[in-house]
Enzyme design. Structure first.
Site, mmCIF file in Angstrom:
data_model
loop_
_atom_site.group_PDB
_atom_site.id
_atom_site.type_symbol
_atom_site.label_atom_id
_atom_site.label_comp_id
_atom_site.label_asym_id
_atom_site.label_seq_id
_atom_site.Cartn_x
_atom_site.Cartn_y
_atom_site.Cartn_z
ATOM 1 N N SER A 180 0.832 -1.199 0.000
ATOM 2 C CA SER A 180 0.000 0.000 0.000
ATOM 3 C C SER A 180 0.870 1.253 0.000
ATOM 4 O O SER A 180 1.784 1.378 0.803
ATOM 5 C CB SER A 180 -0.903 -0.006 1.235
ATOM 6 N N GLY A 181 0.577 2.163 -0.926
ATOM 7 C CA GLY A 181 1.327 3.406 -1.026
ATOM 8 C C GLY A 181 2.495 3.359 -1.979
ATOM 9 O O GLY A 181 3.226 4.338 -2.131
ATOM 10 N N GLU A 207 1.916 -8.593 2.438
ATOM 11 C CA GLU A 207 1.688 -7.704 3.580
ATOM 12 C C GLU A 207 2.041 -8.398 4.891
ATOM 13 O O GLU A 207 1.725 -9.573 5.086
ATOM 14 C CB GLU A 207 0.222 -7.238 3.649
ATOM 15 N N SER A 266 -5.429 4.343 -0.979
ATOM 16 C CA SER A 266 -5.075 2.919 -1.003
ATOM 17 C C SER A 266 -6.208 2.092 -1.599
ATOM 18 O O SER A 266 -7.363 2.203 -1.179
ATOM 19 C CB SER A 266 -4.779 2.446 0.423
ATOM 20 N N SER A 267 -5.880 1.255 -2.584
ATOM 21 C CA SER A 267 -6.871 0.329 -3.159
ATOM 22 C C SER A 267 -7.107 -0.791 -2.156
ATOM 23 O O SER A 267 -6.172 -1.506 -1.788
ATOM 24 C CB SER A 267 -6.369 -0.250 -4.478
ATOM 25 N N THR A 315 -1.842 1.636 -8.183
ATOM 26 C CA THR A 315 -3.026 2.136 -8.904
ATOM 27 C C THR A 315 -2.628 3.143 -9.974
ATOM 28 O O THR A 315 -3.137 3.110 -11.097
ATOM 29 C CB THR A 315 -4.003 2.778 -7.903
ATOM 30 N N GLY A 332 0.246 -6.284 -2.768
ATOM 31 C CA GLY A 332 1.475 -7.044 -2.616
ATOM 32 C C GLY A 332 1.514 -7.751 -1.276
ATOM 33 O O GLY A 332 0.578 -7.689 -0.472
ATOM 34 N N ASN A 378 -1.125 5.226 3.047
ATOM 35 C CA ASN A 378 -1.437 5.729 1.706
ATOM 36 C C ASN A 378 -2.766 6.470 1.752
ATOM 37 O O ASN A 378 -3.746 5.962 2.303
ATOM 38 C CB ASN A 378 -1.518 4.532 0.731
#
Length: 1157
Positions: free
Chosen positions: A163-164, A411, A215-216, A168, A409, A212
Site C-alpha cells: 500500500s502506497g 503484507e 489505497s486500493s 493504482t 502485494g 497511503n
C-alpha cells in the site's frame, strides 16, 4: 587463489550495517586464505577489522561503469547490496524512478508529480524497442501491445506492491497508454470509457490508510479487448477480496471509502438532498479514524468525477448511528421500520420443538448491524462493477486482449488477520507463476544462443501453497470449522497445531502465544492472529434481516438479497481459456459460500488467465513511510525487494550467466587488453574468443553464444579490473614520458646555454686570431675571400637560370595538353548536342524538343559532361525565340509543356536524390532567368546595358514566374525529405552509440532487455558514415550547380536534423548521459565543424544549429558541485531550457573521476 586476486588492496566490498542495511568499504590490506579478519576502511574514513568466514566473504562492489545501470541483471556482481545501491543511485542522485530487473520493471514512488507522462512521451515510446529506451511504464505497455500485435497472443501486465507504492497510478498509466496508441475508429470512444471507469472504482474501492491516502482496498483485473486492427473495442473488470471490514471499522488516522466523504461533502447539492445526509463527523462509520479530511484533497470536487445517483450509499451511513438515522434508513430503502428495529436487536433460534426469540447483547446487536452494512456494501460494490462492465461491453468479436492486474502485494503488520492471510496466499500463487516464467525465459535465451542448458535451482513455493489450499490444508480446516454450529477460532487453531506443528517445516507455533500461528512465506515469516478468522470467512448475516431486505420495495436493494439475483452483466465471463492446471473445486455447496472458498476459486480463474497470457511484471516500491519526495529508506526498500520477487530474479540470474555482451560490445570495450597480433585478425568474433581464453583461464566462467558472450557472476568485474589496471599503467607510462620529456627539455636548455657560452668564447678567440692574421698577411686573406665569393656568385646565377628555364618548358607543355583536351571536349559536346537538336527539329515542332529534352536529361548520364544550368538556359532561349516571334500561343504552350514535363520527371523520380538535385538547380536557374529578363524590377536593377538588350519585348511572365516559384518550392521540400530519410537512420548510431575514442569506451553490459537483439558489425553506422553521406549530398549539389544560398540552406537543415535527433535521443536515454559520452559527442561535433570548414560552408550558420547539442555534451562533462559550477552552467547553457538541464542531463558521473596514481 581466487581470493588473492580479487580481495586485494583498494578493492571495494559491502559489509552489513544496522541503519543502511549495507555500507561500502575498501580493503586496506590484501586478504590471504585463512585470515580471520578483513582490514577495511569505511567511506567516512573509519578503519576496522571486519571478522569474516572464509567460506562467505563480504559481497564485492561492482565497478564504476555499472553504477546506475538501468537493468539490474547487467550488474556483474548480483546480490542484495548491489541492487540496493544501484536503485539508490538512480533514484536519489539521478531522480530516475524506473529500473529494469530482467523481465521486471521496478517502479519507485517519487511522491512527486513528474513531467514524464505526457502525450509526447507516449508517442516517443510508441513503436520503440524496449532496450533502446530508458525504463518506463510506457515501455512495458508498448512491449505488451507490440507482442500482442506481433504474436496474436493475449498479454497481462501484473502490477503489485504494498500500500502506497503506486500500484493504482501505474495501472492507470498503462491503460492510458493503450487508450492513446490504439484509438478506436467508432464514435463510442471506448478508450475514454475505460479511463473514465478509474475514478468510479477508486471512489468506491479506495480509502485513506496510515500508509497511503488513496489505497486500493481490493484487487482488480481489467481486461482490455482489441479487434483485428488492434484497436480498443471494449473492456471487462474483475475484482478480488474487497476489504468489507473497513465499512464498519477504521483504525486511527484512517478513513472509510472515499465515496462516503464525497457524498457528505456534497450533501447540500440538490441532487443529493433527498439522501438527508450531514457532515462526515455526524456518522459513526465515517468518524472512527478521528480525521475525516485528507490534506490537499477536495471531496466535493472529486464527487464531480463520480457524480452518479448512488442512492444506496447514503443509506449505509444512516444505519450506522442513531434511532432517527435508522428511521431515515428504512424510509430510503422502503423497509418496515418496526421489523428492522426488532431484528437488529433480537435473534430467532429455531429448535426441533419450538422457535425462541432471544434479545441480543449490545455487542451482538452491533455485530448484526455491522454484518448487514458490510453485506449491503459488498453487493453494491459488485453492482457498480457490473454496471461499469455493462458500459464497456462490445458488440464485435474480441480478437485479443491485454489484462492489467492491480493487486495488493505481500503484507505483514504488527497484527495480521484473515485479510492479510488471503492477500499473502494470492501473492504465493503469483510468485510461483512468476518463478516458472522467469525460469522459462532463461531457458529460451540459452537455446536461442546455442548454449548448453544447465538446471538452475530456484525457490519453489508450491509447498506453502499446498499448506494453504491442499486437502486438509489451512483453508479446508477453516471451512470445516465454519460448518460447525459451535465452531470457534480457538478450536480451529488447535486443529492447525495438531496437523502441522513439527510435521510441516513451513508452519510454526509462536513460543509466547496460544492464539496465533506462523507461516514461512516466500518473502518472510508472518504471524497471524486467529481471532476473527471464522467470522470473516463465514461473512454471514442473520436470515431474518435478509428476508426483510428481500421485501424492500426499492428494487435494487431487494434484488441484492434474492436467492438467485438476476445479473445485469451482459456476459457471465468474457474469458474462454483452457486451464493450465485443474481448477480446485470445493467439495460441497456450503463450502462454496465461504469467503475463503470464493477467493480460492476466483484466484484459480485468475491464474488460468495469467497462465494463458504472456505476462509483464511491474513491481512498485515505497521508498519511505513519510511520503517524502526522493527519500530512500534502505531498510524499507530491502524489505519490499525481498517480498516482491526482485531478489529472487537476481538470484536465478546469478546462478547461470548473468552478464551478457555482444561480440562488438566486448571488442569495443576491451580492445585495450588485446595484443597487436590479436588485433591484426579480421574476424572480431574470433579475436574475442582468443582474448578471453588468454585472460580467463577457467573455461567454465564464460560461454560463447551465437551473438553474445555469457559470463558468470563477477567475471565482468574481473575484466574491468584488468582494464582499469592497464589504463592505470598507461597513465603511469604517460606521466613517466611527460616527466622525462620535461627533464630532457630542461637539460637541452642548459646544454644550449652552455653551447652558447662556448660559442661566444670560441668566437672571441677566433676574432683575435683573425685580426692577428690580417695584420700579418692582409693580401693573402683578401685574395682567398675574392675567389670564394666569385665562385659562390657563379653557382647561384646558374641555379636561377636553370629554375626559370625548366619552369617555362613545363608550363608550355601543360598548356599545349590542356588546349588539346579542351578542344576535343568542346567539339564532342557541341556535336552531340547539335546532333540531337537537329534530329528533333527535323521530326517535330520546336516545342516538342522540350519534352524530349526533359526526358533525356538524366543526371548520371549527362550532368557530368554538361555546363551547370545549361538546360535552364536552353529553355530560356526558347522563351526568347517565342518572344521574338511575338507569338503568345507559342509561348504559353511552351511554358506549360516545360512545367508539366518537370513535374512529371520529379514525380517519377521522387526518391532519386540526384534527379531532384538536378531539376531543383535548373528550375531555380530558369526562374532566375525569367525574373532577370522579363520585368522583375528587383532583379533588373543590376543588369548591364548589354543584358537589358536581351530582355523580353512583348510579354510579362509574372504569372508563370509565380507558378515556377511554387514548383521550385515543391521540389525543394521533396529534396530535403529525401536527404533526411537517407541520413536519419545513421544519426543515433553514428553520433551517440558508436565509440570512436578507443580506450575510453562507455559501452556497458547488455541487460536482459537487449538480449533479443543482435548487433552485426557490417550494419553498424559510424560518424564516418554520416560524413560520407554529407559529402555525397554536397558533391551532388555542386555538380548540378545548385545555387549557393540553396545549398547552404539545405546543409543547415541537415545539421539541424542531426542536432535535434541526437539531443532528443539523449533526453530519452539516460544510459547515454555520461562524461565519456559527452566527450564522444563533442568529438563528433568537431568532425562536423571540420567538414563545414573543409567545404567552405562556415557562412551557412549550420554550426549554430548544433549549439544545443554541444551545450548538452559540455554539461555531461562539467563539474556540478559548487555554486560557481551552477553559475557557469547558467551562463553557458543558453540554448537549453531549465527543465532540460535539470530533468535530463544533470547527472553526476563516476566515469570522469580522476584517480590518484
Amino acid at each position: 587463489g581466487l581470493y588473492n586476486i580479487i580481495y586485494t588492496y583498494i578493492t571495494a566490498v559491502w559489509i552489513p550495517d544496522n541503519e543502511e542495511v549495507w555500507q561500502s568499504a575498501e580493503i586496506t590490506k590484501n586478504y590471504k586464505a585463512g585470515d580471520r579478519f578483513l582490514q577495511v576502511q569505511l567511506e567516512d574514513g573509519t578503519e576496522i577489522n571486519y571478522p569474516v568466514d572464509p567460506a562467505a566473504l563480504p559481497p564485492l562492489r561492482n565497478p564504476d561503469i555499472l553504477v546506475g545501470e538501468n537493468d539490474l541483471t547487467a550488474l556483474s556482481y548480483l546480490h542484495e547490496p548491489a541492487v540496493l545501491h544501484n536503485l539508490k543511485v538512480r533514484f536519489v542522485e539521478s531522480k530516475l524512478i524506473y529500473t529494469y530487473s530482467g523481465i521486471i520493471l521496478v517502479a519507485i514512488n517519487p511522491y512527486k508529480q513528474l513531467p514524464i507522462y505526457g502525450d509526447a512521451i507516449i508517442h516517443a515510446y510508441s513503436g520503440q524497442n524496449m532496450g533502446d529506451m530508458d525504463p518506463h511504464i510506457f515501455a512495458v505497455a508498448e512491449e505488451a501491445y507490440k507482442q500482442m500485435a506481433r504474436n496474436n497472443k493475449n498479454q497481462s501486465i501484473i502490477v503489485s506492491g504494498e500500500s502506497g507504492a503506486g500500484k493504482t497510478v501505474s495501472a492507470r498509466y498503462t491503460m492510458r497508454y493503450f487508450a492513446t496508441v490504439s484509438k478506436s475508429t467508432s464514435n463510442a470512444h471506448v478508450e475514454d470509457k475505460v479511463l473514465a471507469s478509474n475514478p468510479i472504482t477508486e471512489a468506491v474501492g479506495n480509502a485513506k490508510t496510515t500508509r497511503n491516502d488513496n489505497s486500493s482496498r481490493f484487487g482488480k483485473y481489467t481486461e482490455i479487448s482489441f479487434d483485428q486492427s488492434y484497436r480498443i473495442i471494449g473492456a471487462n473488470m474483475r475484482t478480488y477480496l474487497l476489504e468489507k471490514s473497513r465499512v464498519v471499522f477504521q483504525s486511527e488516522n484512517e478513513r472509510n471509502y472515499h465515496i462516503f466523504y464525497q457524498l457528505c461533502a456534497s450533501a447540500m447539492q440538490p441532487e443529493f438532498q433527498h439522501l438527508k445526509l450531514g457532515s462526515a463527523e455526524e456518522f459513526n462509520y465515517t468518524r472512527m479514524g478521528g480525521n475525516t479530511v485528507i490534506e490537499g484533497v477536495d471531496d466535493r470536487a472529486n464527487m464531480v468525477e463520480t457524480q452518479k445517483t448512488f442512492a444506496l450509499l447514503g443509506n449505509l451511513l444512516e444505519i450506522s448511528t442513531t434511532y432517527s438515522h435508522l428511521n431515515i434508513f428504512c424510509e430510503l430503502l422502503d423497509l418496515n421500520f418496526d421489523k428492522i428495529t426488532q431484528w437488529l436487536c433480537h435473534r430467532k433460534i429455531i429448535t426441533t420443538s419450538e422457535t425462541v426469540i432471544k434479545p441480543m447483547t449490545k455487542a451482538q446487536a452491533v455485530n448484526a448491524r455491522d454484518a448487514l452494512a458490510k453485506k449491503i456494501y459488498s453487493h453494491l460494490f459488485d453492482f457498480i462493477v457490473e454496471r461499469i462492465n455493462q458500459a464497456l461491453q462490445f458488440t464485435g468479436k474480441q480478437h485479443t486482449f491485454i489484462g492489467v492486474l492491480d493487486i495488493y502485494g505481500f503484507e505483514t503488520f504488527d497484527v495480521n488477520s484473515f485479510e492479510q492471510f488471503c492477500i499473502n496466499y494470492a501473492n504465493e500463487k503469483l510468485q510461483l507463476q512468476f518463478n516458472l516464467h522467469v525460469f522459462k525465459l532463461e531457458q529460451e535465451e540459452y537455446m536461442k544462443e546455442d548454449i548448453p542448458w544447465t538446471l538452475i535451482d530456484f525457490y519453489d513455493n508450491q509447498p506453502v501453497i499446498d499448506l494453504i489450499e491442499a486437502k486438509m490444508g489451512i483453508l479446508e480446516l477453516l471451512d470445516e470449522e465454519c460448518l460447525l454450529p459451535h465452531g470457534t477460532d480457538e478450536n480451529w487453531l488447535q486443529k492447525l497445531y495438531n496437523n502441522f506443528v513439527n510435521k510441516n517445516a513451513l508452519f510454526e507455533k509462536p513460543r509466547m502465544s496460544n492464539t496465533s500461528f506462523i507461516i514461512q512465506h516466500f518473502a518472510d515469516k508472518v504471524e497471524y492472529k486467529c481471532e476473527g478468522f471464522l467470522e470473516k470467512n463465514r461473512d454471514t448475516v442473520y436470515e431474518v434481516l435478509m428476508e426483510i431486505l428481500k421485501e424492500s420495495k426499492f428494487r435494487l436493494c431487494a434484488n441484492f438479497f434474492q436467492d438467485n439475483p438476476v445479473s445485469i452483466s451482459p456476459f457471465s465471463s468474457t474469458i474462454n481459456i483452457k486451464s493450465a492446471r485443474p481448477v480446485l473445486k470445493p467439495p460441497n455447496k456450503q463450502l462454496r459460500m465461504t469467503v475463503g472458498s470464493k477467493f480460492r476459486s476466483s484466484l484459480s480463474l485468475l491464474m488460468e488467465t495469467l497462465n494463458a497470457t504472456t505476462p509483464h511484471y511491474v513491481r512498485c516500491i515505497k521508498p519511505n513511510d513519510e511520503k517524502q519526495p526522493f527519500e530512500f529508506d534502505s531498510k524499507r526498500v530491502a524489505q519490499q525487494l525481498r517480498a516482491c520477487g526482485v531478489l529472487e530474479t537476481i538470484r536465478i540470474s546469478a546462478q547461470s550467466y548473468p552478464s551478457r555482451w555482444t561480440y562488438i560490445e566486448f571488442f569495443s570495450r576491451y580492445s585495450i587488453l588485446m595484443t597487436q597480433q590479436e588485433l591484426s585478425l579480421n574476424d572480431k568474433k574470433q579475436i574475442c574468443k582468443i582474448v578471453l581464453q588468454r585472460l580467463i583461464q577457467d573455461p567454465n566462467q564464460y560461454q560463447f553464444g551465437r551473438t553474445k558472450i555469457f559470463f558468470r557472476a563477477g567475471q565482468v568485474a574481473y575484466l574491468e579490473k584488468l582494464r582499469s589496471d592497464k589504463l592505470r599503467h598507461a597513465c603511469i607510462m604517460i606521466q613517466k614520458s611527460v616527466r622525462g620529456w620535461l627533464q630532457r627539455k630542461k637539460f637541452l636548455r642548459i646544454k644550449q646555454a652552455a653551447v652558447t657560452i662556448q660559442q661566444y668564447f670560441r668566437g672571441q678567440r677566433t676574432i683575435h686570431r683573425t685580426l692577428y692574421l690580417m695584420l700579418i698577411e692582409p693580401q693573402i686573406i683578401t685574395d682567398i675571400c675574392k675567389c670564394f665569393l666569385l665562385k659562390m656568385l657563379e653557382e647561384h646565377k646558374a641555379v636561377i637560370l636553370q629554375k626559370y628555364a625548366r619552369a617555362w618548358l613545363a608550363r608550355r607543355r601543360f598548356q599545349n595538353i590542356r588546349r588539346f583536351v579542351s578542344n576535343i571536349q568542346l567539339s564532342y559536346r557541341v556535336q552531340r548536342l547539335q546532333k540531337k537538336i537537329e534530329e528533333q527539329v527535323r521530326n517535330t515542332s520546336q516545342f516538342m524538343i522540350c519534352t524530349v529534352f526533359l526526358s533525356y536529361l538524366f543526371p548520371r548520364g549527362v550532368v557530368v559532361n554538361m555546363i551547370p544550368g545549361l538546360p535552364a538556359h536552353i529553355l530560356f532561349m526558347c522563351v526568347r525565340y517565342a518572344d521574338y516571334l511575338n507569338d503568345a500561343d507559342m509561348l504559353k504552350s511552351f511554358i506549360n509543356v516545360t512545367i508539366d514535363g518537370i513535374k512529371q520527371v520529379v514525380k517519377e523520380n521522387s526518391e532519386d536524390f540526384e534527379m531532384l538535385s538536378f531539376w531543383l538547380s535548373n528550375t531555380y536557374y530558369f526562374l532566375n532567368c525569367l525574373k532577370q529578363y522579363s520585368g522583375e524590377e528587383e532583379f533588373m536593377k543590376s543588369n548591364t546595358p548589354r543584358q537589358n538588350k536581351n530582355c523580353l519585348k512583348h510579354f510579362d511572365l509574372s504569372e508563370y514566374r509565380q507558378i515556377l516559384s511554387d514548383l521550385a518550392i515543391r521540389i525543394y521540400h521533396q529534396f530535403i525529405i529525401v536527404m533526411e530519410n537517407n541520413i536519419q537512420p545513421m544519426i543515433v548510431p553514428g553520433m551517440l552509440e558508436y565509440e570512436s575514442l578507443q580506450g575510453i569506451s562507455g559501452l556497458k553490459p547488455t541487460g536482459f532487455r537487449k538480449r533479443s537483439s543482435s548487433i552485426d558489425d557490417t550494419d553498424t553506422y559510424t560518424m564516418t558514415s554520416i560524413l560520407q553521406q554529407l559529402s555525397y549530398f554536397y558533391s551532388t549539389m555542386c555538380q548540378n550547380g545548385l545555387d549557393s544560398e540553396l545549398l547552404k540552406q539545405a546543409v543547415k537543415q541537415l545539421f539541424f536534423l542531426i542536432g535535434a535527433v541526437t539531443l532528443n535521443s539523449l533526453f530519452l536515454r539516460k544510459d547515454m548521459c555520461s562524461c565519456r559520452k559527452g566527450m564522444q559527442i563533442r568529438c563528433n561535433i568537431s568532425y562536423l565543424e571540420e567538414w563545414l570548414k573543409e567545404k567552405n560552408l562556415q557562412s551557412s550558420n549550420a554550426k549554430e544549429t548544433l549549439e544545443p547539442l554541444a551545450q548538452a555534451a559540455w554539461l555531461l562533462q562539467v563539474k556540478k558541485i559548487t555554486d560557481d559550477d551552477a553559475k557557469e552552467i547558467c551562463e553557458h547553457c543558453t540554448s537549453l531550457s531549465t527543465v532540460q538541464v535539470m530533468n535530463h542531463l544533470f547527472f553526476s558521473d563516476t566515469d570522469c573521476r580522476i584517480l590518484p596514481i
